[in-house]
Each structure stands twice: as C-alpha cells, then as structure tokens.
Motif scaffolding. Structure first.
Motif, PDB file in Angstrom:
ATOM      1  N   ILE A  38       1.579   6.899  -6.774  1.00 53.15           N
ATOM      2  CA  ILE A  38       0.438   7.725  -7.191  1.00 53.15           C
ATOM      3  C   ILE A  38       0.581   9.172  -6.734  1.00 53.15           C
ATOM      4  O   ILE A  38       0.379  10.117  -7.510  1.00 53.15           O
ATOM      5  CB  ILE A  38      -0.878   7.123  -6.650  1.00 53.15           C
ATOM      6  CG1 ILE A  38      -1.130   5.755  -7.296  1.00 53.15           C
ATOM      7  CG2 ILE A  38      -2.061   8.058  -6.918  1.00 53.15           C
ATOM      8  CD1 ILE A  38      -2.241   4.971  -6.657  1.00 53.15           C
ATOM      9  N   ILE A  39       0.965   9.396  -5.462  1.00 51.47           N
ATOM     10  CA  ILE A  39       0.944  10.747  -4.877  1.00 51.47           C
ATOM     11  C   ILE A  39       2.288  11.447  -4.955  1.00 51.47           C
ATOM     12  O   ILE A  39       2.387  12.610  -5.365  1.00 51.47           O
ATOM     13  CB  ILE A  39       0.447  10.687  -3.413  1.00 51.47           C
ATOM     14  CG1 ILE A  39      -0.990  10.117  -3.370  1.00 51.47           C
ATOM     15  CG2 ILE A  39       0.489  12.067  -2.772  1.00 51.47           C
ATOM     16  CD1 ILE A  39      -1.523   9.896  -1.992  1.00 51.47           C
ATOM     17  N   SER A  40       3.357  10.775  -4.498  1.00 50.24           N
ATOM     18  CA  SER A  40       4.666  11.455  -4.451  1.00 50.24           C
ATOM     19  C   SER A  40       5.748  10.529  -4.994  1.00 50.24           C
ATOM     20  O   SER A  40       6.530   9.956  -4.228  1.00 50.24           O
ATOM     21  CB  SER A  40       4.991  11.856  -3.003  1.00 50.24           C
ATOM     22  OG  SER A  40       4.869  10.735  -2.151  1.00 50.24           O
ATOM     23  N   TRP A  65       8.810   7.443   0.314  1.00 48.82           N
ATOM     24  CA  TRP A  65       8.486   7.153   1.721  1.00 48.82           C
ATOM     25  C   TRP A  65       8.302   5.645   1.957  1.00 48.82           C
ATOM     26  O   TRP A  65       8.440   5.154   3.074  1.00 48.82           O
ATOM     27  CB  TRP A  65       7.208   7.888   2.134  1.00 48.82           C
ATOM     28  CG  TRP A  65       7.413   9.358   2.329  1.00 48.82           C
ATOM     29  CD1 TRP A  65       7.004  10.365   1.514  1.00 48.82           C
ATOM     30  CD2 TRP A  65       8.092   9.980   3.432  1.00 48.82           C
ATOM     31  NE1 TRP A  65       7.395  11.586   2.021  1.00 48.82           N
ATOM     32  CE2 TRP A  65       8.068  11.377   3.209  1.00 48.82           C
ATOM     33  CE3 TRP A  65       8.736   9.494   4.584  1.00 48.82           C
ATOM     34  CZ2 TRP A  65       8.640  12.293   4.083  1.00 48.82           C
ATOM     35  CZ3 TRP A  65       9.307  10.413   5.459  1.00 48.82           C
ATOM     36  CH2 TRP A  65       9.258  11.782   5.200  1.00 48.82           C
ATOM     37  N   SER A  66       7.976   4.929   0.892  1.00 40.63           N
ATOM     38  CA  SER A  66       7.724   3.493   1.034  1.00 40.63           C
ATOM     39  C   SER A  66       8.967   2.744   1.531  1.00 40.63           C
ATOM     40  O   SER A  66       8.861   1.680   2.144  1.00 40.63           O
ATOM     41  CB  SER A  66       7.271   2.893  -0.297  1.00 40.63           C
ATOM     42  OG  SER A  66       8.230   3.131  -1.311  1.00 40.63           O
ATOM     43  N   VAL A  67      10.160   3.298   1.261  1.00 40.47           N
ATOM     44  CA  VAL A  67      11.397   2.657   1.746  1.00 40.47           C
ATOM     45  C   VAL A  67      11.418   2.629   3.265  1.00 40.47           C
ATOM     46  O   VAL A  67      11.768   1.619   3.894  1.00 40.47           O
ATOM     47  CB  VAL A  67      12.641   3.393   1.201  1.00 40.47           C
ATOM     48  CG1 VAL A  67      13.912   2.808   1.812  1.00 40.47           C
ATOM     49  CG2 VAL A  67      12.681   3.308  -0.313  1.00 40.47           C
ATOM     50  N   TYR A  68      11.005   3.747   3.892  1.00 38.03           N
ATOM     51  CA  TYR A  68      10.976   3.809   5.357  1.00 38.03           C
ATOM     52  C   TYR A  68       9.873   2.899   5.920  1.00 38.03           C
ATOM     53  O   TYR A  68      10.057   2.247   6.948  1.00 38.03           O
ATOM     54  CB  TYR A  68      10.752   5.253   5.812  1.00 38.03           C
ATOM     55  CG  TYR A  68      11.919   6.157   5.500  1.00 38.03           C
ATOM     56  CD1 TYR A  68      13.022   6.205   6.336  1.00 38.03           C
ATOM     57  CD2 TYR A  68      11.916   6.945   4.355  1.00 38.03           C
ATOM     58  CE1 TYR A  68      14.102   7.034   6.042  1.00 38.03           C
ATOM     59  CE2 TYR A  68      12.987   7.777   4.052  1.00 38.03           C
ATOM     60  CZ  TYR A  68      14.070   7.810   4.902  1.00 38.03           C
ATOM     61  OH  TYR A  68      15.142   8.612   4.611  1.00 38.03           O
ATOM     62  N   LEU A  91       0.825  -1.213   0.000  1.00 34.38           N
ATOM     63  CA  LEU A  91       0.000   0.000   0.000  1.00 34.38           C
ATOM     64  C   LEU A  91       0.860   1.265   0.000  1.00 34.38           C
ATOM     65  O   LEU A  91       0.553   2.253  -0.682  1.00 34.38           O
ATOM     66  CB  LEU A  91      -0.934  -0.004   1.210  1.00 34.38           C
ATOM     67  CG  LEU A  91      -2.099  -1.011   1.151  1.00 34.38           C
ATOM     68  CD1 LEU A  91      -2.820  -1.067   2.491  1.00 34.38           C
ATOM     69  CD2 LEU A  91      -3.078  -0.621   0.043  1.00 34.38           C
ATOM     70  N   SER A  92       1.958   1.247   0.770  1.00 40.45           N
ATOM     71  CA  SER A  92       2.844   2.424   0.811  1.00 40.45           C
ATOM     72  C   SER A  92       3.526   2.646  -0.536  1.00 40.45           C
ATOM     73  O   SER A  92       3.712   3.789  -0.974  1.00 40.45           O
ATOM     74  CB  SER A  92       3.895   2.252   1.916  1.00 40.45           C
ATOM     75  OG  SER A  92       4.799   1.205   1.594  1.00 40.45           O
TER      76      SER A  92
END
Length: 606
Positions: free
Chosen positions: A453-455, A460-463, A446-447
């Motif tokens: 889609i957004i950024s 941020w998905s890595v974190y 989901l991240s």
C-alpha cells in the motif's frame, strides 16, 4: 540386612531402549497399576508408606538422560511426592530434557494409583512395588489390627533389582528363526475420534471363568484371547477379512528364565486367526489359539525371539549410530511392527496379599496408554479386572467382548471408570507457542500489506519476515528445550552463530558475523552457563557435558576461521579461544573424576 548400594548410572535394558525412543505425547508408554481399598485414602499415611517402599526399591529413583549413542538411567536425589489425582490417566512421565522421576503415586477417593514409564520397569516390577506400597500403607493406618509382614522370604539386593536379565540370558549363537511378516487387520478411527484416553472397565468372577476354561480344556489366557479376537472380528467387513486378526500378548520371561530383576524382562507372542475361510466359529478360533499357545510358549521359542531382538540392538551399525538417528530408526521400525498387530492383550496374572491385609482391599486393576486398542487383565482373590483402553470413540469391541463372555456363562459387571473432573491433559505450553506463531505470521502479513500500500518498491517486509522467522526459530527451540536451561544455552549457541552468518550474507557480506559476532556469542553463552550453574547450585555431573560442548565449539570454530583467513580482526577470536581453552583445562584439572564419568556415560555404546 545388606546395605543397599545403587549404581550411579546404568544402561537401559533391551525393551527400555525401545520405549525411550518410541514414546510420544499420544503414546506415552506409561501404564497404571492401582489398588481400590474399602476406605478413603489418607494422604499423609500414603506418603509415609511411599517413603518406606522406596527404601526397599531404590532402583526406582532414576531419571532418564541422553548420551551420544543411547539413553541411560541415572541415580537421582529426587523424592516422590504423593498428591491427589490431577491429570489424564497414563499421561507422560518422561519429559525430554526435564529431570523428573519416571513414576508417580497419586490417589483419588479409595484408589491408590501407581503410574510408571515402561522404560523403568514392566508389569511384574510394578506389581511388586504396588504390593509393598499398599502393605506399608495399610499397616500404618491399621497398626492395631495388622501385624507387620514381609511379602517375600527372599531379600533382594539392589544388584538383584538392577539385573539386566536380557543381557544375562543373551546367547549370540542361539539359532534364530526368521518370522514371516504378515500385515494384520487394523482398527480404524471413525471421523470423530477422541484425543483423550478412553478407559472402560469391568469385573468377572475368577471361579466362573476358570471353570469354563477347564470345561473347554484351555487356560484362562487362551479363552480370553479367543474372546478378544472374536469381538474384533464382529466389527470387520467381508473385505477386511482378507487380513488376519492378530493380538500381541506379552509374556513374563521370569517364569521361563529365573530372574529377580525389577527391570523389564518380558517377551511376547502373537496369536491370531484368519477369518473368511469357512470355519469362523468361537470353537474354531479357540482350537487354533490353543495350539498356538502350546507351540509358542516353549522355552526354545521364547529364547529365539528374545535373542533376535537383542541381536538387532547389538548390530554394529545400529550400535554406533548417533542417538537421534537411532531414535528415528527405532520409531520407524515400531511403526512398521504396528502393522503386524491388531490389538494388545496384557495379562498381569494374580496379585496376592497377606490374608489379614486383603480384607481391606476391594480389587487391583491395571491399564496402559495406547494408540490402538488394548485389554489389560489382573486378578485379586475371586475378582478378575478387565480394563480396555483406546483412543477411539467406538466401544463396540468392548461390548462384543463382554457379550461373548456372558454367552459362555460368565457374569460380567461393567464398572464406570471414576476420575476427577479436572483430570485432563495439559496443553498450556503448546498454546503459548501457537499464540506466538500466530503473532509472527500476523506481523509478516501486516508488513506485506503495508509494503504494497505505502512503499511497493522498497520491500521492507522481507526484513520483517526474516526477523520474525529468526525470533520464531529461537523461541521454538527455547520452548522445546525449556526444561534444561544449559542444553537450551548450548542450542542457542549454535542457532545464534548460524543466524549471525545468515544475516551477514543477506545484508551484503561485511564479515562482522565472524570477526565479532561469533566470538562474542561464544563467550556470552559460556558466561550464561556459569551463571545458571551458580544460581541453580548444579552439581558438576549436571553441567559438565554442556561446559565441554560449549568450550570445544568455542575453540574449534574461531580457530578454523582464523587458520583459513576468513577473520580479519583477530582480537575477539583470540580472546574467545584462550578463555574456552582455560575453561576446558579447568574442568579436566579440578573436576577430573566427574569429567571422566560424564564422558564415559555420554559416549557408552552398550
């Protein structure tokens, strides 16, 4: 009557070291010996009978513990509780990190079940325990009809029961013959194999089988071994006949080397037959098996095989190898040895009871957990019980075996194994971990979707993925070590220290992990251990090794980091080292006896 004194702890015998290392949820190394009465079992009377029996055989009141080099058995104050049968037969009794007894007594309708982990005893020891249990139970229920009796004229002290006969009869100078390794035919699962243990039982009259054996000039064991080999052969193709059918047949060494031990003391032989060479009749196989038994059941041959196994255990490299490495080597060796055997046939021999008591008993039976096909045999009066266990969906081999006996003139009565409907294996704990694993994967996916889609340029998905991986790893270790909170805390000390350093490195090294993180984690874990020990009222023997591990780690790591100049902010590390040192000194000064005992147990190599 002599006073029964038990050793506080003892090393495992040669066979038990294999069972403790090689056991798994699929191959629990647990076997069941049961007695079927002619009347319904009364729970309260069975509990009282068990309490009496355990007084005679206190050696069974042991729990398995881990040392640095070997497992060992430790005296326990736990007491067995009788309950109705509630799980799959021969389910795990040894649960790593959980302090539990290695045997269990249950009942169902007219049946008394005694299940035991093979590292604790063998078939002979289990037979003696169950005989005593059944005798005590029947006397309690039928006091007016039955006189109290002793099953043996010889009184066994605990030293007799705990005797390691493998070590007593080991002779390092005895000549050992190298056995040629042969790969045996392996029974393969079909595409739709069952996970559950399949139990198929039957009975035959002892007199009929004995009469036919005498006619053919062989023992019952030779006749049944031959029938089993031929039953397997009927399921083989021409191509499969290139490999021999080989059975593993355990042998009670007490019949060769005098011993009253209740521990494991058995060897084995491996009779087999190479089919596809023209002479494949029952009589041909029978003659080959007869010769094999005569040549290999000699005292010299059994002594050679026993000494060979013990010599491997005492090899310097294996002896001093850490337990976890040793376990992996033993498992690998066991897997290789499995390729040399097609199936197992265990003959527990005759079970005898006093005549008056025998009138209340229908039969005795035995079977074992297995990841292959196994046939277990025992007899009582004129009833020979045959129990097949396997994890295959096919019952062709069992059918063939019964048909062969019938063609020989033996009346075979197939009986339906009767178990409670809700007696299933319990996988609830695994389901919780599976659900948590799925949730972690879902959060990462989901991240990543949100990132794209957004950024798309931020990542941020890595974190999120790193955080989920951290939580999952911590949770997984906590799940595996959930039965021992102090061990769990010790593992979390290592994991959290490592995670701190990785996060510090991954976010641009600032040194907070070594300056503050590691010292604070070390102090926190030691405080948590003290609280756990206090709340659970643990004895020094139960918490000692974990206190020592935590304090040594908490002294050495910060000290090394200080000496190498990695740490810039000294206060947390100095406090951590000082408090850890005081904890260690306190253990040595105020719990000196327990400290020495625990260090000796955990670091023993023999």
């Amino acid at each position: 009557m002599f006073e029964q004194k038990r050793a506080y702890w003892r090393s495992l015998d040669n066979a038990a070291k294999l069972f403790s290392a090689a056991s798994s949820p699929k191959d629990t190394r647990v076997f069941r010996f049961y007695c079927k009465l002619k009347e319904e079992v009364e729970e309260n009377a069975l509990q009282e009978a068990l309490d009496q029996t355990i007084e005679k055989y206190p050696v069974f009141l042991s729990v398995m513990r881990k040392g640095l080099f070997w497992h060992y058995l430790e005296k326990s104050e736990l007491r067995p509780i009788v309950r109705t049968e509630y799980k799959e037969p021969c389910s795990s009794l040894y649960v790593r990190d959980k302090k539990t007894l290695l045997f269990e007594v249950t009942y169902y309708k007219k049946r008394i079940n005694f299940e035991v982990f093979h590292a604790l005893t063998d078939g002979t020891g289990a037979t003696e325990f169950l005989r005593e249990l059944v005798k005590n139970y029947l006397h309690l229920v039928h006091k007016e009809e039955l006189e109290p009796v002793e099953l043996s004229d010889q009184y066994l002290t605990v030293k007799d029961q705990e005797d390691d006969s493998f070590s007593r009869y080991y002779d390092p100078d005895f000549p050992r013959k190298k056995k040629k390794k042969v790969k045996a035919f392996q029974i393969k699962k079909s595409g739709k194999g069952y996970e559950e243990l399949q139990v198929k039982e039957a009975t035959v009259p002892v007199k009929e089988l004995l009469g036919i054996s005498r006619e053919k000039g062989v023992s019952m064991s030779v006749l049944l071994t031959t029938a089993f080999i031929c039953a397997i052969h009927e399921e083989m193709s021409r191509m499969q006949e290139k490999k021999p059918v080989i059975l593993m047949v355990p042998v009670n060494l007490r019949k060769i080397f005098p011993s009253d031990s209740m521990l494991n003391f058995f060897g084995y032989i491996e009779p087999g037959y190479q089919f596809g060479e023209g002479k494949d009749s029952f009589e041909d196989v029978l003659e080959t098996v007869k010769i094999y038994f005569r040549e290999n059941l000699s005292k010299e041959h059994m002594a050679g095989r026993m000494n060979e196994l013990i010599a491997i255990e005492k090899h310097k490299i294996l002896k001093w190898a850490p337990l976890e490495l040793k376990n992996r080597c033993i498992r690998a060796g066991a897997k290789m040895a499995e390729q040399e055997v097609t199936a197992v046939l265990s003959n527990m021999s005759v079970v005898k009871m006093p005549e008056d008591y025998a009138d209340y008993i229908e039969k005795f039976g035995v079977y074992t957990s297995t990841n292959r096909t196994e046939l277990c045999i025992c007899s009582f009066k004129d009833t020979l019980s045959l129990s097949f266990t396997s994890r295959y969906d096919s019952t062709n081999i069992q059918r063939n075996f019964y048909r062969i006996l019938t063609e020989l003139g033996v009346q075979v009565t197939v009986t339906e194994a009767d178990f409670p409907e809700d007696a299933k294996a319990n996988y609830e704990g695994k389901k919780v971990l599976q659900i948590f694993t799925f949730c972690c994967i879902a959060a990462i996916v989901l991240s990543m979707m949100t990132d794209i889609i957004i950024s798309p340029g931020v990542h941020w998905s890595v974190y999120v993925a790193s955080g989920c991986a951290t939580m999952w790893f911590t949770m997984a270790v906590g799940y595996v070590k959930r039965f021992n909170l102090l061990k769990n805390a010790a593992w979390q000390l290592l994991i959290m220290s490592g995670i701190c350093v990785l996060w510090d490195l991954g976010t641009g090294w600032r040194g907070w992990s070594v300056n503050i993180g590691i010292p604070d984690i070390c102090l926190l874990i030691q405080i948590v251990m003290l609280i756990i020990s206090r709340i659970r009222s643990l004895s020094p023997r139960e918490y000692m090794i974990y206190y020592v591990m935590a304090s040594v780690y908490s002294m050495i790591l910060p000290f090394v980091l200080l000496m190498t100049g990695v740490i810039r902010y000294r206060t947390p590390s100095v406090i951590c080292i000082g408090c850890s040192f005081l904890l260690m000194i306190g253990l040595i000064m105020f719990k000196r006896k327990e400290f020495k005992e625990e260090m000796h147990k955990k670091f023993h190599v023999g």
